[in-house]
Write an enzyme that holds these catalytic residues in place. Structure first.
Site, PDB file in Angstrom:
ATOM      1  N   HIS A  31      34.376  39.017  43.525  1.00  0.00           N
ATOM      2  CA  HIS A  31      33.472  37.912  43.204  1.00  0.00           C
ATOM      3  C   HIS A  31      32.458  38.386  42.170  1.00  0.00           C
ATOM      4  CE1 HIS A  31      29.730  38.691  45.953  1.00  0.00           C
ATOM      5  NE2 HIS A  31      30.256  39.812  45.583  1.00  0.00           N
ATOM      6  N   CYS A  56      25.844  43.427  40.546  1.00  0.00           N
ATOM      7  CA  CYS A  56      26.647  42.370  41.189  1.00  0.00           C
ATOM      8  C   CYS A  56      26.879  41.186  40.258  1.00  0.00           C
ATOM      9  CB  CYS A  56      25.966  41.889  42.468  1.00  0.00           C
ATOM     10  SG  CYS A  56      25.814  43.181  43.709  1.00  0.00           S
ATOM     11  N   HIS A 101      33.424  42.234  40.880  1.00  0.00           N
ATOM     12  CA  HIS A 101      33.587  43.468  41.646  1.00  0.00           C
ATOM     13  C   HIS A 101      34.162  43.068  43.000  1.00  0.00           C
ATOM     14  CE1 HIS A 101      29.679  41.855  42.904  1.00  0.00           C
ATOM     15  NE2 HIS A 101      29.932  42.410  44.083  1.00  0.00           N
ATOM     16  N   HIS A 109      34.975  43.551  47.384  1.00  0.00           N
ATOM     17  CA  HIS A 109      34.491  43.962  48.700  1.00  0.00           C
ATOM     18  C   HIS A 109      35.651  43.932  49.687  1.00  0.00           C
ATOM     19  CE1 HIS A 109      30.194  43.742  47.802  1.00  0.00           C
ATOM     20  NE2 HIS A 109      30.409  42.580  47.200  1.00  0.00           N
ATOM     21  N   ASP A 127      42.155  36.111  50.831  1.00  0.00           N
ATOM     22  CA  ASP A 127      42.531  37.520  50.712  1.00  0.00           C
ATOM     23  C   ASP A 127      43.151  37.826  49.344  1.00  0.00           C
ATOM     24  OD1 ASP A 127      42.800  40.193  51.814  1.00  0.00           O
ATOM     25  OD2 ASP A 127      44.963  39.797  51.817  1.00  0.00           O
ATOM     26  N   HIS A 128      42.655  38.883  48.712  1.00  0.00           N
ATOM     27  CA  HIS A 128      43.118  39.324  47.393  1.00  0.00           C
ATOM     28  C   HIS A 128      42.939  38.263  46.309  1.00  0.00           C
ATOM     29  CE1 HIS A 128      44.607  42.731  49.647  1.00  0.00           C
ATOM     30  NE2 HIS A 128      44.842  43.349  48.504  1.00  0.00           N
ATOM     31  N   GLU A 171      29.619  42.119  54.380  1.00  0.00           N
ATOM     32  CA  GLU A 171      30.068  42.202  52.994  1.00  0.00           C
ATOM     33  C   GLU A 171      30.332  43.661  52.636  1.00  0.00           C
ATOM     34  OE1 GLU A 171      28.670  39.741  49.175  1.00  0.00           O
ATOM     35  OE2 GLU A 171      27.302  41.322  49.759  1.00  0.00           O
TER      36      GLU A 171
HETATM   37 NI    NI Z   1      29.326  41.682  45.840  1.00  0.00          NI
END
Ligand code: NI
Length: 142
Positions: free
Chosen positions: A18, A37, A43, A45, A83-84, A131
């Protein structure tokens, strides 16, 4: 005999990318507010999602609801969707809102609550998102 109410929780881990970028702020303000961020290309998580429901313990089955059903709701309607993926680029679940864990928790609440309708007496109690190991958000539906 009084029927006790108990909370049960399922956990689901997903990986997603995100970018924190508030549409109501300038590029410069976003860079200052979100720092790394706000990185243009995002990036990632490894999110840890905990979904908690509350309800009476059925005197026959001994369960609030079948955990398999709760796992299925989270898998089919959240995990398989996010997911992904890039939460901002690949999906529209946030409706243009910044992809903070707070906003994700609110969106996930709505998704789970909708699918709990077929389980009378069972109420969504909490959405908890890790997160990262140090960043944790909890939403109780307010
Ligand atoms: Ni983040």
């Amino acid at each position: 005999m009084k029927i006790p109410k108990v909370e049960i929780t399922v956990r689901s881990e997903f990986s997603a990318a995100h970018r924190l970028h508030a549409k109501g702020l300038s590029d410069k303000e976003n860079a200052k507010l979100f720092g790394p961020c706000n990185n243009k290309n995002g990036h990632g998580h490894n999110y840890d999602l905990f979904v908690t429901v509350r309800g009476p313990v059925d005197p026959v089955t001994g369960m609030v609801m079948n955990l398999f059903d709760l796992h299925r709701i989270v898998r089919d309607h959240i995990f398989d969707v996010v997911d992904h993926k890039h939460l901002d680029e690949d999906l529209d679940i946030l409706g243009g809102r910044t992809s903070t864990a707070e906003n994700l928790a609110v969106v996930f609440w709505g998704i789970v609550a909708e699918h709990l309708r077929e389980f009378p007496g069972v109420a969504l109690a909490k959405i908890r998102i890790h997160e990262s190991r140090g960043n944790i958000v909890e939403y109780f539906g307010e």
